[in-house]
Design a protein around this motif. Sequence first.
Motif, short mmCIF file in Angstrom:
data_model
loop_
_atom_site.label_atom_id
_atom_site.label_comp_id
_atom_site.label_asym_id
_atom_site.label_seq_id
_atom_site.Cartn_x
_atom_site.Cartn_y
_atom_site.Cartn_z
N UNK A 104 0.83 -1.20 0.00
CA UNK A 104 0.00 0.00 0.00
C UNK A 104 0.86 1.26 0.00
N UNK A 105 2.03 1.21 0.63
CA UNK A 105 2.92 2.38 0.61
C UNK A 105 3.38 2.70 -0.82
N UNK A 152 8.92 4.02 4.52
CA UNK A 152 8.39 3.55 5.79
C UNK A 152 8.42 4.65 6.86
N UNK A 153 9.57 5.29 7.02
CA UNK A 153 9.69 6.33 8.04
C UNK A 153 8.80 7.53 7.74
N UNK A 154 8.60 7.79 6.44
CA UNK A 154 7.72 8.90 6.06
C UNK A 154 6.29 8.60 6.46
N UNK A 155 5.85 7.35 6.29
CA UNK A 155 4.51 6.96 6.71
C UNK A 155 4.35 7.12 8.21
N UNK A 174 1.54 9.72 9.58
CA UNK A 174 0.40 9.18 10.33
C UNK A 174 0.52 9.44 11.82
N UNK A 175 1.71 9.79 12.28
CA UNK A 175 1.91 9.95 13.72
C UNK A 175 1.69 8.64 14.44
N UNK A 176 2.07 7.54 13.80
CA UNK A 176 1.83 6.22 14.34
C UNK A 176 3.06 5.72 15.07
N UNK A 177 2.88 4.83 16.02
CA UNK A 177 4.00 4.26 16.76
C UNK A 177 4.90 3.47 15.81
N UNK A 178 6.19 3.73 15.78
CA UNK A 178 7.09 3.01 14.87
C UNK A 178 7.03 1.51 15.03
N UNK A 179 6.80 1.04 16.25
CA UNK A 179 6.76 -0.40 16.51
C UNK A 179 5.66 -1.10 15.72
N UNK A 220 6.95 -1.33 12.00
CA UNK A 220 8.09 -2.23 11.89
C UNK A 220 7.68 -3.69 12.09
N UNK A 221 6.77 -3.96 13.00
CA UNK A 221 6.27 -5.32 13.17
C UNK A 221 5.57 -5.81 11.92
N UNK A 222 4.75 -4.94 11.33
CA UNK A 222 3.97 -5.34 10.16
C UNK A 222 4.88 -5.60 8.96
N UNK A 223 5.92 -4.80 8.80
CA UNK A 223 6.76 -4.90 7.61
C UNK A 223 7.91 -5.88 7.78
N UNK A 224 8.52 -5.90 8.94
CA UNK A 224 9.69 -6.75 9.14
C UNK A 224 9.32 -8.16 9.57
#
Length: 320
Positions: A73-74, A83-86, A90-95, A98-102
């Motif tokens: 979707x990105x 990833x970091x831009x998203x 979104x102001x979303x928790x990095x964890x 990272x869990x979803x992608x890694x």
Amino acid sequence: MPVNADKPHLWKQDIAQSVDFYNSWFMEFAPRAYRDTRIATTQQVESALVWTANLTNITPAVLRQHPLVLPILRMATAPPIARDRLIGLAGVLPNVVKNMEEKQRIPPKMDSTMLDAELEKIVQVLARLIDPDIFPWLQTMPEPTEAQIHRAATIVADRLCGALADPIIRNAQEQRQLTIIRQWLEERGYSYIRGGTGVRFETMQPGTFAFRLNIPVSLQSGSKQINIPIDAVIMPSQSQTGDLPLLIEAKSAGDFTNPNKRRKEEAIKVAQLRSNYGNQVRFVLFLCGYFDSGYLGYEAAEGIDWLWEHRIEDLALFGV
């Protein structure tokens, strides 16, 4: 006794041969590796379109059920979002990201209500930025044709593969290097130990070898233990009780810049191994491609030897 590290008069010739060797492989096999990956990635994108009802149903529930859809979707937005831009938009928790992608999962210990709130932030950003030129049906709302779906999936797959082009080539090259090592060893009577057998590098039997073996080391503080992955571990046929195997790091490079940027990594790895298992640790590099005299000189100064893929018979000089 070093095999190549103490022979700088041979380095220039070896560098030229290695560059030619790599370039010949790249021209013949890299396009195929990229193409095969693009085909598989296109199929993944098409599956993502099914899960999201052709992007008309991007919801927290979908992200929960199919975390691997997020990097797809990105790449479906205008412009594609790193990833970091998203995370920032979104102001979303990095964890969460990272869990979803890694790890292709949602954070296992996160509160369900909090998770849904985080996923909703992601959904809102993605829904706002989906590229209408790739997915024209989102504006006109008719049911997309199979041709439109396949075309869109191919474009997104190209974007994904473009971001991963170097790792795709690097993985194909590493697999080829390990295949060549295996063939050379098996022709000389060595036996391959498959992963998952619980083998430990210090207890391997003479005449055996393994790939991608983790070696545990304790850091200097002694409070933490980590695993150092080794590409190829070979216990020479003539080994005696107490001998350690030969450790080989397979490295390839398509330019001279990146190896020099990362040349300290091998030195750190060797230092950690020797601090845990003693100076008898033998660690060598298996090189193919662009490694210049600056790189070789640095590794030699750190006590690291190497062999070249275009001269794999040098393995015998390491006692194998």
